[in-house]
Design an enzyme around this catalytic site. Structure first.
Site, PDB file in Angstrom:
ATOM      1  N   PRO A  77       8.941 -50.564  24.655  1.00 37.30           N
ATOM      2  CA  PRO A  77      10.152 -51.382  23.954  1.00 37.30           C
ATOM      3  C   PRO A  77      10.882 -50.294  23.066  1.00 37.30           C
ATOM      4  CG  PRO A  77       8.259 -52.555  23.523  1.00 37.30           C
ATOM      5  CD  PRO A  77       7.695 -51.337  24.283  1.00 37.30           C
ATOM      6  N   HIS A  83     -26.791 -65.258 -11.613  1.00 38.02           N
ATOM      7  CA  HIS A  83     -27.913 -65.466 -10.629  1.00 38.02           C
ATOM      8  C   HIS A  83     -27.497 -66.593  -9.785  1.00 38.02           C
ATOM      9  CE1 HIS A  83     -30.325 -64.129 -14.154  1.00 38.02           C
ATOM     10  NE2 HIS A  83     -30.405 -62.961 -13.487  1.00 38.02           N
TER      11      HIS A  83
END
Length: 568
Positions: free
Chosen positions: A552, A200
């Protein structure tokens, strides 16, 4: 590492797969048995568990990164059979290129088995519109699993390779998927940490400044579970001296990936074994969560000894745990102890070529060697320039990728393993080196092309490779490359100069320089080509227009070809 329970980002995939095999001893990371039916191979980057290893023979890369072609080719070799193999990949560039490269490399080594391989790309994402996806296609998502299931079931029933492929291809065209998520995930390797948190969201019993390596963390957790010296612990009557037997439950608290859970299971089994504790069952999965807490819990059930006065003996307790149930929250378990965690070799080495092709010699062996050397030196020298281009038009690694591949080829050239005395062998070696040393898209496209060149020559009857033989092989290799990329000129990719060169060279094989000039012009022209595919497709169009930087990858092809044609 601060957000994941791992030892090292580089080992998480292997460790998780080892854990998966320990949980289910019927699985193997490197099976030796070959079945009588059509084999299916899938794969891709890890982080999508239970895909891919949860469905069919799988090749798993690092998180969100495609596995390399050497891994994939090893898988093809392992499942090789008389009925054939269907390779199914999701539509992502890395997966298509690397799996496709592996297929082509296998075919180059085994020409007689070319017809026993099929390749299927699945794209089912409807989030990518038809206009946007008209070139690159839709991405592959969870619908791919249904293709696996349909194709796998058909193969299991004894269908032929053509039948399995046809049905799988139909299924891939009739599947649509949409995804939704609250936030992006976190990739391992890229805080406050608490031990003993409740379900919890209660605070833990210990706080650490950072997450320790998984092996250290597991030792700490097992100490809390098994300690005989801590008066605050000792909840289990552990006897020690190798006399204890346990059932291990690895529970996901809600926010962990299956990838991490498998690695955790492996680490716990290893650590318990080192302490002399026998694990008779491993149960791993999501059983009790704390909403989406990114954590896990470990549970040990200490089994009674033969002299114990427990209400039920060990074997009965195990039978109760193994009993089948229809409860939807219960995960499948193997019903047997985990298999031993044996160390794996660092590299899966490929089997030797099955078809020993007749050697083909270059017309001028010395000129062949010098040409290869010139190309490698030119790519090495061009690294800064190509890297600068890629810093604008891509991710900045293209120059280094090409340089790494070139230097790797040079090592083999100087050792004599690449020679004009065996052109097909040289091309296969170049493909292998490029696939191993290079990364990214170029690291798949170049090896695919060289493997295809090797295939085209290996399946001919020539003994000496003349100019017109190279011309035909280059054309065939380009078409083979097109099977794995949607790029077509003009595309602002390395395909532009390659296509220009191929067309000119096939038209007039005796005029290499003119063909190279056409390629150079096409590479220069990429400065003004709008990017639809490739690295530049993800870069702001305005930036590319302002900078007018050529692609490139295309520039790398220009450098390659100009060096090839340069006079000695």
């Amino acid at each position: 590492m601060s957000k994941h329970f791992i030892n090292d980002p580089s080992s998480i995939v292997l460790q998780s797969l080892q854990g998966l095999c320990a949980i289910n001893p019927k699985l193997s990371l490197d099976p030796n048995n070959k079945g009588p039916n059509v084999a299916l191979i899938c794969g891709g980057g890890s982080g999508h568990e239970p895909s891919h290893a949860g469905f069919v023979a799988a090749v798993c890369g690092n998180v969100f990164a495609s596995p390399g072609p050497t891994q994939v080719r090893r898988a093809i070799e392992l499942v090789d059979n008389d009925k054939g193999t269907l390779i199914i990949v999701k539509n992502y560039t890395g997966d298509v290129l690397n799996f496709g490269l592996a297929k082509e490399q296998f075919a180059a080594r085994n020409p007689s088995k070319v017809d026993k391989l099929r390749f299927l790309v699945v794209g089912d994402d409807v989030a990518v519109g038809k206009t946007q996806g008209s070139i690159v296609g839709r991405r592959g998502l969870a619908g791919t699993v249904l293709v696996y299931k349909i194709a796998g079931a058909l193969a299991q029933n004894g269908a032929s390779l053509d039948e399995v492929y046809t049905v799988a291809e139909w299924a891939s065209r009739n599947i649509a998927t949409i995804g939704v998520g609250l936030e992006h995930c976190h990739v391992p390797g890229t805080l406050k940490f608490e031990i003993g948190m409740g379900i919890h969201n209660e605070a833990g019993v210990r706080r650490l400044p950072q997450v320790p390596p998984l092996s250290e963390l597991i030792e700490t957790l097992l100490d809390l579970l098994l300690s005989k010296s801590d008066p605050e612990r000792g909840f289990l009557p552990i006897r020690g001296s190798g006399k204890d037997k346990v059932v291990l439950l690895v529970n996901n608290l809600g926010g962990l990936s299956e990838l991490e859970l498998g690695g955790i299971a492996r680490e716990v089994i290893t650590a318990l074994s080192a302490q002399g504790v026998a694990v008779l069952r491993v149960i791993s999965g999501t059983f009790m969560t704390s909403l989406n807490m990114p954590g896990f819990s470990l549970t040990l059930l200490l089994l009674p000894s033969s002299s114990s006065t427990a209400a039920l003996p060990e074997d009965v307790i195990l039978r109760l745990l193994d009993a089948p149930t229809s409860a939807p929250g219960w995960k499948w378990t193997s019903g047997v102890p985990p298999s031993p965690l044996l160390p794996l070799p660092r590299v899966l080495t490929s089997q030797r070529v099955a078809d020993q092709a007749r050697k083909m010699r270059a017309q001028d062996v010395q000129s062949f060697t010098h040409a290869v050397e010139r190309v490698c030196n030119a790519l090495d020298k061009a690294e800064p320039e190509i890297t600068r281009m890629d810093a604008v038009a891509g991710d900045g690694d293209c120059g280094l990728t090409l340089q790494t591949g070139a230097l790797g080829v040079l090592v083999h050239l100087r050792s004599g393993s690449i020679s004009g005395e065996d052109v097909v062998g040289a091309l296969v070696a170049v493909s292998d080196v490029a696939a191993e040393k290079m990364g990214g898209t170029s690291g798949a496209l170049y090896p695919i092309f060289f493997s295809a060149l090797a295939q085209a020559l290996a399946t001919s009857d020539i003994r000496v490779v003349a100019v017109h033989d190279w011309s035909r092989a280059v054309s065939a290799a380009r078409e083979q490359l097109y099977a794995y990329t949607r790029a077509r000129p003009p595309s602002r990719t390395l395909v532009d100069p390659l296509a220009a060169f191929t067309e000119a060279f096939s038209t007039n094989p005796s005029d290499l320089r003119s063909a190279v000039k056409k390629a150079a012009e096409a590479a220069e022209a990429t400065r003004d080509v709008e990017a639809h595919v490739g690295r530049s497709a993800y870069v702001e169009a305005g930036l590319l227009k302002r900078e007018r930087v050529p692609d490139p990858g295309a520039w790398g092809v220009k450098v390659f070809l100009e060096a090839l044609a340069r006079a000695e």
